[in-house]
Design an enzyme around this catalytic site. Sequence first.
Site, PDB file in Angstrom:
ATOM      1  N   GLY A   2      66.589  35.673  65.262  1.00  0.00           N
ATOM      2  CA  GLY A   2      67.051  36.394  64.096  1.00  0.00           C
ATOM      3  C   GLY A   2      66.038  36.489  62.976  1.00  0.00           C
ATOM      4  N   TYR A  46      75.021  42.345  65.023  1.00  0.00           N
ATOM      5  CA  TYR A  46      76.187  42.014  64.200  1.00  0.00           C
ATOM      6  C   TYR A  46      77.270  43.054  64.470  1.00  0.00           C
ATOM      7  CZ  TYR A  46      72.931  39.037  61.638  1.00  0.00           C
ATOM      8  OH  TYR A  46      72.012  38.087  61.304  1.00  0.00           O
ATOM      9  N   HIS A 105      73.291  35.921  49.341  1.00  0.00           N
ATOM     10  CA  HIS A 105      72.160  35.134  49.839  1.00  0.00           C
ATOM     11  C   HIS A 105      70.878  35.946  49.718  1.00  0.00           C
ATOM     12  CE1 HIS A 105      73.048  37.734  53.287  1.00  0.00           C
ATOM     13  NE2 HIS A 105      71.836  37.461  53.767  1.00  0.00           N
ATOM     14  N   GLU A 131      67.194  36.180  52.063  1.00  0.00           N
ATOM     15  CA  GLU A 131      66.824  35.886  53.443  1.00  0.00           C
ATOM     16  C   GLU A 131      66.156  34.517  53.551  1.00  0.00           C
ATOM     17  OE1 GLU A 131      67.646  37.941  56.108  1.00  0.00           O
ATOM     18  OE2 GLU A 131      68.817  38.811  54.483  1.00  0.00           O
ATOM     19  N   HIS A 148      71.737  39.667  48.073  1.00  0.00           N
ATOM     20  CA  HIS A 148      72.599  40.749  48.521  1.00  0.00           C
ATOM     21  C   HIS A 148      73.842  40.171  49.186  1.00  0.00           C
ATOM     22  CE1 HIS A 148      69.660  39.872  51.706  1.00  0.00           C
ATOM     23  NE2 HIS A 148      70.615  40.160  52.581  1.00  0.00           N
ATOM     24  N   SER A 163      69.488  43.606  63.195  1.00  0.00           N
ATOM     25  CA  SER A 163      68.753  43.138  62.021  1.00  0.00           C
ATOM     26  C   SER A 163      67.701  42.121  62.425  1.00  0.00           C
ATOM     27  CB  SER A 163      69.726  42.512  61.012  1.00  0.00           C
ATOM     28  OG  SER A 163      69.044  42.012  59.881  1.00  0.00           O
TER      29      SER A 163
END
Length: 498
Positions: free
Chosen positions: A173, A180, A191, A193, A279, A291
């Site tokens: 990931g 997802y 959060h 990244e 975000h 992602s």
Amino acid sequence: MSNISEDGRQKIPRIITFRPSYEEFKDFSGFVDYMESRGAHLAGLAKIIPPPEWVPRKSGYEIDQINMTIPAPICQIVSGKQGEYQQINVTRRSMTLRQFKELAESERHQTPKHFDYDDLERKYWKNVTYISPLYAADVKGSLSDPDLEVWNIDRLDTILDYVNKDYGIEIDGVNTAYLYFGMWKSSFAWHTEDMDLYSINYLHFGEPKTWYAIPPAYGRRLEKLVDRIFPESYHNCGAHLRHKMTLVSPQVLKQNKIPFNRITQECNEIMITFPYGYHAGFNHGFNGAESTNFASKRWIEYGKRASICRCRKDMVKISMETFVKRFQPERYENWLRGVDYGSHPEEPNKICPAPPPTLNKYTSAKRKSSNDSETPPESAGNNKLTPSNNVSCPTNCLQKRGCSVAMRDEQSEVPPSITCTTFKKIPRVVLHKIDRPNAVAAAAKHMDFNSTAVVKLKRVWQDLPSPTTGNNLLTNGIIKNTKRMRFQTKTILLDEDE
């Protein structure tokens, strides 16, 4: 691009939508640089509408043809009130994608009738604590065609690839793709990244996603607000937003004067998040997205100064050594010694040293004796690590033994500037996964990982001969491991290997 309006007030950066031609779209890193030249990073989030020539999956998205199993869908249980919520993710048994779709479209979980996106957003925040949705998050894999060369999310070819090239580490990931699959009301909490990296999210099929984003310049405001709202979480972990459990409504952000943007991502659209861009968001109904993370040279200073959660074993910690050494060589030695003074990119007036590197492995590696010939300097940097070995030593030999980088793998050679003095037999600490939790749950249930590791490693450390006391550069405890398991963790025990 100025952030000051004509009347002297500070302008809030807005999310920019890009519609590149196929020629402009071909160069991924070049287009990210172009977006930043337009100031897209100031909002923390940008939207890209890909050119029609770009088709990531030629066979389409018939669910039965995808034939995928979701190994650990999570049930998202939300508690709280008045726009301030905590989300707990409970793992459910595996199911096929077809079963997940049928559940998402069932009467219990289907999207409510609504007039427009604003109406649906109001229904989301009004009902966020009711009827817990399932979210098929962090499913390893890709829906893009393997031969896709342009913007293939599973291989973006950015400087983040040096983590794999130099250390031999693949972090699910982070430098590989995740899928997802969402349903109505499934959410991703506030959060940034891991390591404050960039991220890319492509919505392959299905219903839209609503995104909220806070400009990176205002990220500290959100952290202070959440610390105040949830003081117990802050007391337990100074980086508790890394847990991805906190939902704060737009209304609460407005009341606390925290600027934010909202945008809706439609099918076949790409969202890019920028370093230190907080975000959050939710899904409108059944959908599927892909992602991963990526990096640029601009990210390096963010990565060096990113906050780290040390209370959970499944948090990602990437060694910044290869990036500093390659792209900031003039700062490398000062960084190793903990005197790389500067500022976080979003706090230009706060000057402080960047945290020095942590040890990637503590083991009985072959050391250079004071009588041995020097190891060739060009062998530095060829250290190969694996995710299971990324455990940091809390006592840190960087200064205590006169070293300037981490103790290395047994297969690595160490240049003369980073070798240690003569050692006797060196004990090592080994990590053992508990693969059968039922058999050992009683013994491990009340184990305090951090205190156990500290006690054992301190005892080992004191047994090592040293002419000087030195200084411990690891002031914040133990970095436990780097394998990314966002919603599931495994208990691990520390044993001494005789």
